[in-house]
Design an enzyme around this catalytic site. Structure first.
Site, PDB file in Angstrom:
ATOM      1  CG  ASP A  73      -2.309   0.553   0.918  1.00  0.00           C
ATOM      2  OD1 ASP A  73      -2.395   1.783   0.759  1.00  0.00           O
ATOM      3  OD2 ASP A  73      -3.284  -0.206   0.855  1.00  0.00           O
ATOM      4  CG  HIS A 111      -5.287   3.639   0.755  1.00  0.00           C
ATOM      5  ND1 HIS A 111      -4.964   2.315   0.546  1.00  0.00           N
ATOM      6  CD2 HIS A 111      -6.567   3.779   0.325  1.00  0.00           C
ATOM      7  CE1 HIS A 111      -5.998   1.694   0.012  1.00  0.00           C
ATOM      8  NE2 HIS A 111      -6.982   2.548  -0.139  1.00  0.00           N
ATOM      9  CG  ASN A 227     -14.555   1.400  -4.326  1.00  0.00           C
ATOM     10  OD1 ASN A 227     -14.800   0.282  -3.902  1.00  0.00           O
ATOM     11  ND2 ASN A 227     -13.664   2.195  -3.768  1.00  0.00           N
ATOM     12  CB  SER A 292      -9.464   0.379   0.023  1.00  0.00           C
ATOM     13  OG  SER A 292      -8.811   0.602  -1.196  1.00  0.00           O
TER      14      SER A 292
END
Length: 471
Positions: A73, A111, A227, A292
């Site tokens: 990430d 994130h 998404n 996520s």
């Protein structure tokens, strides 16, 4: 076996398409809602999925002790109060972060910490001696404040990547993703969480060897479906890679989320994706949404299983998760829910028959079918020193390479070119002959430019020749 489209060659065109591997595709971080004045236990109480997905019941069996989970990430802030002691190693695949992978980088630097706290957050003891009202026990049996992850006793490896904006080091996703995967495998990860996605189902050939390597080394890879709001109406890579456990998103009513999910035949299971909470770099918290966040919920359950049954294969772990999921949507596997809605308690407690293959397919077989040619060894990635590399147990992963054309093929191609050249010269000569004849006899026909039909035109001796089209 799942069916996925054949990817394009690793050309610059493909690189331009996959440079759109955006965190936003799987995370609605643009709508982050932070409330610094809220108490940590208020955020802790918002983790509805711990009970709804059967995680608190699964804790009666396992909390993930002894399992390393790599989070590929934007980097993890290991100093967050809820991650103290959770991050035991790391690596920077971006070339722009810190060697230990704990510097937050990329277009959405928060994130990685959001994902990590949801996966293996350990909470923290309240400042006062009074117990927290939370009913769920923490790692030490004491009700904690803050965020409790699905696998609160698992160890995290932070692998930082720079995605979503131009990388100062110049390294692209084509370089970073395979490097990150290989490092995670070499450094003992039994589960890899990839809460990243793209807007294309295709992936560059440069990724093949790394995902094959993980498959050969018996590692579970969990990836986000993406998404719709992030531009993913269909699942994008790496969640389309065979053998990867792809996670779709649910709303609070346990139905497929309109915004925080996508659809595709590679989806394996669905988990909560709306009204999520997690930790931010610096020690604060935020509400967020997207697959996520669904992904670390499922990756955490995989860690619980691998902790309970250390010798269980990756295929069996994945099968245990998907076969115990609660069916939703059309009967059986479907492109919105996969095999169904995550049921962590059943995944840890149910009697699940063994399988001989991964129900989500295998990258090895996909490569055999779609990457025809001779096998070429993959280039190894350097391993960082803070975490010792795991001793290799299987041969190096190989990826088929395209065959060079033979001399016979070249000769045939040359003959075809020469043949067409001769035909072209013959056509020119015939046209010249027709023009010479027409100049001597204006009554001769010409070829119609639209139909290619030669039409004979009889004209009065003194009139001019004009174009005529068939009626």
């Amino acid at each position: 076996m799942q069916s996925t489209p054949a990817p394009t060659p690793p050309a610059r065109r493909a690189a331009a398409a996959l440079v759109a591997v955006l965190l936003a595709a799987c995370c609605l971080c643009a709508g982050l809602f932070t409330a610094p004045e809220a108490k940590a236990d208020d955020w802790r109480d918002k983790e509805y999925w711990l009970a709804d997905s059967g995680i608190t019941k699964a804790w009666e069996v396992s909390k993930g002790a002894g399992v390393k989970v790599a989070v590929i990430d934007s980097g993890i802030d290991a100093q967050h109060p809820d991650l103290k002691g959770a991050v035991t190693g790391g690596y920077d695949a971006s070339g722009s972060g810190q060697p230990d992978g704990q510097k937050s980088v990329g277009s959405k630097p928060e994130h990685g910490t959001l994902v990590a706290t949801m996966l293996a957050g350990r909470g923290h003891q309240p400042a006062t001696a009074s117990p927290s009202p939370s009913p769920s026990p923490g790692p030490a049996g004491t009700p904690p404040d803050g965020i409790m992850g699905v696998a609160p006793e698992a160890q995290l490896l932070s692998v930082s990547t720079w995605l979503g904006s131009p990388n100062p080091s110049g390294k692209s996703d084509q370089d970073q993703i395979p490097e990150a995967v290989r490092w995670a495998v070499d450094n003992g990860a039994k589960v890899i969480n990839i809460s990243l996605g793209s807007t294309t189902p295709q992936w560059p050939q440069s990724w093949d060897a790394a995902f094959l390597y993980a498959e050969q080394k018996d590692v579970v890879i969990v990836a986000a479906a993406g998404n719709r709001v992030g531009g993913n109406t269909q699942v994008g890579a790496p969640a389309t890679i065979p053998g990867v456990l792809t996670v779709a998103g649910l709303d609070r009513k346990n139905t497929a989320s309109v915004d925080a999910s996508s659809q595709g035949i590679s989806i394996g299971v669905a988990a909560p994706a709306e009204n999520l909470v997690g930790g931010l770099p610096g020690g604060s918290y935020a509400e967020w949404a997207g697959t996520s966040g669904s992904t670390p919920i499922v990756a955490g359950v995989a860690a619980l299983i691998r902790s309970k049954w250390p010798d269980m294969s990756a295929e069996q772990v994945i099968n245990r998760i998907v076969s115990t999921a609660k069916d939703a949507g059309p009967p059986g596997k479907d492109p919105l829910y996969g095999y169904g809605i995550l049921n962590a308690e059943a995944a840890l407690k149910a009697d699940v028959p063994e399988v001989s293959v991964n129900p989500l397919g295998t990258i090895a077989e996909w490569i055999r079918v779609h990457r025809r040619g001779n096998a070429a060894p993959a280039t190894p990635v350097p391993t960082a020193t803070p975490v010792p590399s795991a001793a290799p147990t299987l041969p190096e992963a190989t990826v088929p390479a395209a065959k060079a054309p033979s001399q016979r093929d070249s000769a045939i191609g040359a003959a075809v070119v020469i043949g067409f050249s001769a035909l072209f010269l013959a056509i020119i000569a015939a046209a010249a002959f027709q023009l010479r004849r027409a100049s001597r006899n204006p009554a001769l026909a010409r070829e119609d430019p639209d139909t290619g039909v030669v039409e004979r035109v009889n004209l009065p001796r003194e009139s001019h020749v004009t174009d005529r089209r068939p009626s």
